[in-house]
Design a protein around this motif. Sequence first.
Motif, PDB file in Angstrom:
ATOM      1  N   GLU A  30       4.362  -3.843 -71.327  1.00 12.21           N
ATOM      2  CA  GLU A  30       3.118  -3.680 -71.039  1.00 12.21           C
ATOM      3  C   GLU A  30       2.891  -3.116 -69.518  1.00 12.21           C
ATOM      4  OE1 GLU A  30      -0.764  -4.981 -68.968  1.00 12.21           O
ATOM      5  OE2 GLU A  30       1.503  -6.344 -68.752  1.00 12.21           O
ATOM      6  N   ILE A  31       3.699  -3.455 -68.702  1.00 10.82           N
ATOM      7  CA  ILE A  31       3.929  -2.905 -67.297  1.00 10.82           C
ATOM      8  C   ILE A  31       4.041  -1.323 -67.350  1.00 10.82           C
ATOM      9  CG2 ILE A  31       4.990  -2.910 -65.035  1.00 10.82           C
ATOM     10  CD1 ILE A  31       5.235  -6.007 -65.228  1.00 10.82           C
ATOM     11  N   ARG A  32       4.969  -0.980 -68.235  1.00 11.47           N
ATOM     12  CA  ARG A  32       5.513   0.582 -68.206  1.00 11.47           C
ATOM     13  C   ARG A  32       4.506   1.306 -68.786  1.00 11.47           C
ATOM     14  NH1 ARG A  32      10.482   2.404 -69.005  1.00 11.47           N
ATOM     15  NH2 ARG A  32      11.353   0.234 -69.900  1.00 11.47           N
ATOM     16  N   GLU A  33       3.438   0.621 -69.604  1.00  8.34           N
ATOM     17  CA  GLU A  33       2.283   1.565 -70.245  1.00  8.34           C
ATOM     18  C   GLU A  33       1.360   1.614 -69.314  1.00  8.34           C
ATOM     19  OE1 GLU A  33       1.287  -0.655 -73.941  1.00  8.34           O
ATOM     20  OE2 GLU A  33       3.231  -0.394 -74.817  1.00  8.34           O
ATOM     21  N   ARG A  34       1.175   0.499 -68.553  1.00  4.45           N
ATOM     22  CA  ARG A  34       0.148   0.544 -67.421  1.00  4.45           C
ATOM     23  C   ARG A  34       0.582   1.492 -66.229  1.00  4.45           C
ATOM     24  NH1 ARG A  34      -0.320  -5.399 -66.132  1.00  4.45           N
ATOM     25  NH2 ARG A  34      -1.328  -4.543 -64.087  1.00  4.45           N
ATOM     26  N   ALA A  35       1.748   1.734 -66.016  1.00  2.00           N
ATOM     27  CA  ALA A  35       2.105   2.670 -65.109  1.00  2.00           C
ATOM     28  C   ALA A  35       2.506   3.978 -65.535  1.00  2.00           C
ATOM     29  CB  ALA A  35       3.769   1.981 -64.436  1.00  2.00           C
ATOM     30  N   HIS A  36       2.030   4.245 -66.655  1.00  2.46           N
ATOM     31  CA  HIS A  36       2.485   5.685 -67.450  1.00  2.46           C
ATOM     32  C   HIS A  36       1.713   6.618 -66.666  1.00  2.46           C
ATOM     33  CE1 HIS A  36       3.769   8.639 -70.138  1.00  2.46           C
ATOM     34  NE2 HIS A  36       2.399   8.975 -70.231  1.00  2.46           N
ATOM     35  N   GLY A  37       2.210   7.940 -66.363  1.00  2.00           N
ATOM     36  CA  GLY A  37       1.477   8.836 -65.545  1.00  2.00           C
ATOM     37  C   GLY A  37       1.243   8.660 -64.157  1.00  2.00           C
ATOM     38  N   GLY A  38       1.919   7.595 -63.305  1.00  2.00           N
ATOM     39  CA  GLY A  38       1.907   7.565 -62.112  1.00  2.00           C
ATOM     40  C   GLY A  38       0.982   6.467 -61.525  1.00  2.00           C
ATOM     41  N   ALA A  39       0.279   5.875 -62.455  1.00  2.00           N
ATOM     42  CA  ALA A  39      -0.930   5.013 -61.937  1.00  2.00           C
ATOM     43  C   ALA A  39      -0.007   3.581 -61.500  1.00  2.00           C
ATOM     44  CB  ALA A  39      -1.538   4.303 -63.186  1.00  2.00           C
ATOM     45  N   LYS A  40      -0.634   3.285 -60.139  1.00  2.00           N
ATOM     46  CA  LYS A  40      -0.172   2.293 -59.357  1.00  2.00           C
ATOM     47  C   LYS A  40      -0.358   0.807 -60.206  1.00  2.00           C
ATOM     48  CE  LYS A  40      -2.419   0.473 -55.732  1.00  2.00           C
ATOM     49  NZ  LYS A  40      -2.759   0.321 -54.315  1.00  2.00           N
ATOM     50  N   VAL A  41       0.580  -0.019 -60.311  1.00  2.00           N
ATOM     51  CA  VAL A  41       0.210  -1.493 -60.902  1.00  2.00           C
ATOM     52  C   VAL A  41       0.780  -2.394 -59.789  1.00  2.00           C
ATOM     53  CG1 VAL A  41       1.142  -3.052 -62.810  1.00  2.00           C
ATOM     54  CG2 VAL A  41       0.893  -0.615 -63.451  1.00  2.00           C
ATOM     55  N   LEU A  42      -0.217  -3.262 -59.769  1.00  2.00           N
ATOM     56  CA  LEU A  42       0.316  -4.666 -58.933  1.00  2.00           C
ATOM     57  C   LEU A  42       0.309  -5.666 -59.862  1.00  2.00           C
ATOM     58  CD1 LEU A  42      -2.150  -3.658 -55.586  1.00  2.00           C
ATOM     59  CD2 LEU A  42       0.698  -3.590 -55.955  1.00  2.00           C
ATOM     60  N   GLU A  43       1.509  -6.404 -59.923  1.00  2.00           N
ATOM     61  CA  GLU A  43       1.644  -7.479 -60.906  1.00  2.00           C
ATOM     62  C   GLU A  43       2.058  -8.520 -60.128  1.00  2.00           C
ATOM     63  OE1 GLU A  43       1.584  -8.696 -65.033  1.00  2.00           O
ATOM     64  OE2 GLU A  43       0.751  -6.789 -63.909  1.00  2.00           O
ATOM     65  N   TRP A  44       1.239  -9.915 -60.537  1.00  2.00           N
ATOM     66  CA  TRP A  44       1.668 -11.207 -60.119  1.00  2.00           C
ATOM     67  C   TRP A  44       2.534 -11.738 -60.943  1.00  2.00           C
ATOM     68  CZ3 TRP A  44       1.245 -12.930 -55.162  1.00  2.00           C
ATOM     69  CH2 TRP A  44       0.036 -12.465 -54.445  1.00  2.00           C
ATOM     70  N   PHE A  45       3.774 -12.437 -60.327  1.00  2.00           N
ATOM     71  CA  PHE A  45       4.420 -13.293 -61.160  1.00  2.00           C
ATOM     72  C   PHE A  45       4.689 -14.933 -60.354  1.00  2.00           C
ATOM     73  CE2 PHE A  45       5.813  -8.953 -61.672  1.00  2.00           C
ATOM     74  CZ  PHE A  45       6.142  -8.729 -62.882  1.00  2.00           C
ATOM     75  N   GLU A  46       4.803 -15.768 -61.161  1.00  4.23           N
ATOM     76  CA  GLU A  46       4.837 -16.966 -60.743  1.00  4.23           C
ATOM     77  C   GLU A  46       6.045 -17.900 -61.169  1.00  4.23           C
ATOM     78  OE1 GLU A  46       1.284 -18.923 -62.011  1.00  4.23           O
ATOM     79  OE2 GLU A  46       0.005 -17.402 -61.025  1.00  4.23           O
ATOM     80  N   THR A  47       6.581 -18.643 -60.209  1.00  4.88           N
ATOM     81  CA  THR A  47       7.599 -19.693 -60.633  1.00  4.88           C
ATOM     82  C   THR A  47       7.137 -20.858 -59.520  1.00  4.88           C
ATOM     83  OG1 THR A  47      10.131 -20.073 -60.947  1.00  4.88           O
ATOM     84  CG2 THR A  47       9.423 -18.868 -58.678  1.00  4.88           C
ATOM     85  N   VAL A  48       8.192 -21.970 -60.048  1.00  2.00           N
ATOM     86  CA  VAL A  48       8.297 -23.100 -58.983  1.00  2.00           C
ATOM     87  C   VAL A  48       9.475 -23.461 -58.646  1.00  2.00           C
ATOM     88  CG1 VAL A  48       6.192 -24.347 -60.425  1.00  2.00           C
ATOM     89  CG2 VAL A  48       8.436 -24.687 -61.205  1.00  2.00           C
ATOM     90  N   ILE A  49       9.734 -24.098 -57.528  1.00  2.00           N
ATOM     91  CA  ILE A  49      10.816 -24.665 -57.075  1.00  2.00           C
ATOM     92  C   ILE A  49      10.876 -26.121 -57.276  1.00  2.00           C
ATOM     93  CG2 ILE A  49      12.152 -25.044 -54.809  1.00  2.00           C
ATOM     94  CD1 ILE A  49      10.678 -22.322 -53.646  1.00  2.00           C
ATOM     95  N   THR A  50      12.012 -26.544 -57.585  1.00  2.00           N
ATOM     96  CA  THR A  50      12.178 -27.980 -58.078  1.00  2.00           C
ATOM     97  C   THR A  50      13.391 -28.572 -57.147  1.00  2.00           C
ATOM     98  OG1 THR A  50      13.562 -27.383 -59.925  1.00  2.00           O
ATOM     99  CG2 THR A  50      11.202 -27.530 -60.550  1.00  2.00           C
ATOM    100  N   ASP A  51      13.336 -29.731 -57.147  1.00  2.00           N
ATOM    101  CA  ASP A  51      14.343 -30.536 -56.542  1.00  2.00           C
ATOM    102  C   ASP A  51      15.419 -31.084 -57.619  1.00  2.00           C
ATOM    103  OD1 ASP A  51      13.094 -32.867 -57.522  1.00  2.00           O
ATOM    104  OD2 ASP A  51      12.358 -33.452 -55.610  1.00  2.00           O
TER     105      ASP A  51
END
Length: 105
Positions: A58-79
């Motif tokens: 999906e990111i590849r499709e959005r970036a096709h043709g040189g479009a800038k994509v800013l994508e957020w990713f999330e995780t957690v840190i656990t003990d």
Amino acid sequence: AFGGSMSAMTDPYFFMLVMHQLGRDYVVWDTRGEIEFLKPGRGVLTAEFEVSRERAEEIRERAHGGAKVLEWFETVITDRDGDVVARVRRQVYIREKQRVTTARS
């Protein structure tokens, strides 16, 4: 654990996972990070990182043709007990390289 260390332990993974799936035709950078500390991080801390194949496509499709994509990713840190000590968001910049965009035009 020092808060900066907890943030640093999450720094490279999302952009490397995206870069690996998209390949050399894309510029991929880690551009921003946010961390919310929920409790002291003591002992062994872990985090898991995943970028699904579907999300990468999906990111590849959005970036096709040189479009800038800013994508957020999330995780957690656990003990060691599985308690969440921090929530982390990382923003990744993705753009198809100019030479690829020009060659396809």
